[in-house]
Design an enzyme around this catalytic site. Structure first.
Site, short mmCIF file in Angstrom:
data_model
loop_
_atom_site.label_atom_id
_atom_site.label_comp_id
_atom_site.label_asym_id
_atom_site.label_seq_id
_atom_site.Cartn_x
_atom_site.Cartn_y
_atom_site.Cartn_z
N ASP A 122 -1.34 -1.07 -0.39
CA ASP A 122 -1.79 -1.36 -1.74
C ASP A 122 -3.23 -0.90 -1.94
O ASP A 122 -3.57 -0.31 -2.97
CB ASP A 122 -1.66 -2.86 -2.00
CG ASP A 122 -2.22 -3.27 -3.35
OD1 ASP A 122 -1.63 -2.93 -4.38
OD2 ASP A 122 -3.28 -3.94 -3.37
N GLU B 63 4.62 0.48 -0.80
CA GLU B 63 3.23 0.27 -0.37
C GLU B 63 3.14 0.11 1.14
O GLU B 63 2.20 0.62 1.77
CB GLU B 63 2.66 -0.96 -1.07
CG GLU B 63 2.40 -0.74 -2.55
CD GLU B 63 1.82 -1.95 -3.25
OE1 GLU B 63 1.12 -1.77 -4.25
OE2 GLU B 63 2.08 -3.10 -2.79
#
Length: 271
Positions: A53, A128
Site C-alpha cells: 500500500d 497490494e
C-alpha cells in the site's frame, strides 16, 4: 486443507506482472487470513499488504506530481483517490492475466462459499500484497515499473475525465452506485455583501454532511461534496472489510474439526 495441486499455474500471473516471484513470497502474498486460520495459523499476506500500500502510494503520488505540474494539491488528491482505491485496485486485479487474480487466491472455506474470489476488498488487498512482495524481492525501481505498467492507463483515464475531478459529480456517481439517490445541497451565507462567507451542507439519504465554508457558493458546495464523498467511501470500504473479517471468523479461528464423531477445539496459537 486446500489441495494445492488443483490450483491454476501461477505462471500467467507472473507474466502479467512481467517478473518472477520467489515461490515463498508469492505464496505469502496470496494467503488470505481465512485460509491461514483454517490451516494451522499460517502467516497471512497482511504485512505485505501494508508494505505494498505504501509503495503504491509513493509511486502514484510521485507520478501525478510530475505529470501534472499545474494542478493544485486538492486536484492531485482527487486524482490519486480515483486511482488508489479499493474498487480501482480490484479492477486491476481482475485484469491480471487470462484468469485474473481471483483463481490464485488462497481462501478459507467461508470466503470460498461467499464469493471471496471476486470480492473487491480481498482482490485489492492481495494486489497490494503482491506489490509489497515485488518491492521486497526486486526493489523500488522494479516495483515502480510494474506499478506504472498496471496503473498508467488508469491514471490517464482519470486525468482525462474532467468532470470526474469535480467533487459534486463524483459524489453523485458514488451515491448512484450505492443506491442513495441524488444529493441535495443547502447553503447559508453570512457577512457583508462585499465579504460574504458561504456554508454548505450536502444531504444524502436524509443525512447531512459538510458544514463546509467557502468564499463562493460553488467553493462551499465542492468542499461539502468532498467531505461527503470521503465519508461515504470510507463507510463502503469499512462494510466490505467487516464482511470480510466476519466471513473469516465464521470459518473458525480456533480450528474446530470433527474426529471419530466428536468435535474437538484446538486453541489458537498466541505465541
Amino acid at each position: 486443507m486446500i489441495d494445492k495441486r488443483r490450483r491454476p499455474s501461477t505462471l500467467p500471473l507472473e507474466e502479467a506482472f512481467g517478473i518472477p516471484f520467489k515461490p515463498e513470497l508469492l505464496e505469502r502474498a496470496l494467503t488470505h487470513r481465512s485460509y491461514a486460520y483454517e490451516n494451522g495459523g499460517l502467516p497471512t499476506n497482511e504485512r505485505l499488504e501494508f508494505l505494498g500500500d505504501s509503495v503504491l502510494g509513493v509511486v502514484i503520488t510521485s507520478a501525478l506530481f510530475h505529470n501534472h505540474p499545474d494542478l493544485p494539491e486538492g486536484q492531485l488528491a482527487k486524482l490519486r483517490a480515483s486511482v488508489v482505491n479499493m474498487h480501482a485496485l480490484a479492477e486491476v486485479a481482475r485484469g491480471l492475466g487470462p484468469l485474473g487474480l481471483g483463481p490464485h487466491l488462497l481462501l478459507g472455506k467461508g470466503e470460498e462459499t461467499t464469493g471471496g474470489r471476486d470480492k473487491a476488498s480481498i482482490l485489492a488487498d492481495t494486489l497490494e500484497a503482491l506489490l509489497g512482495a515485488i518491492y521486497l524481492e526486486h526493489g523500488l525501481e522494479t516495483a515502480g515499473e510494474v506499478i506504472h505498467r498496471l496503473f498508467d492507463p488508469l491514471m490517464a483515464e482519470s486525468a482525462g475525465r474532467g468532470a470526474a475531478l469535480d467533487w459534486k459529480t463524483s459524489l453523485q456517481e458514488l451515491t448512484a452506485a450505492l443506491g442513495l439517490g441524488v444529493p441535495d445541497y443547502e447553503i447559508e451565507d453570512s457577512g457583508p455583501d462585499h465579504a460574504k462567507t458561504f456554508t454548505a451542507w450536502v444531504v444524502v439519504a436524509g443525512e447531512r454532511y459538510g458544514g463546509s465554508e467557502g468564499r463562493s457558493k460553488k467553493q462551499a458546495e465542492q468542499r461539502a461534496a468532498a467531505a461527503a464523498w470521503r465519508t461515504l467511501t470510507e463507510r463502503a470500504e469499512a462494510v466490505e472489510t467487516v464482511e470480510d473479517a466476519g466471513t473469516a471468523a465464521t470459518s473458525g479461528t480456533a480450528g474446530t474439526f470433527e474426529t471419530a464423531g466428536t468435535v474437538e477445539t484446538e486453541e489458537p496459537d498466541v505465541s
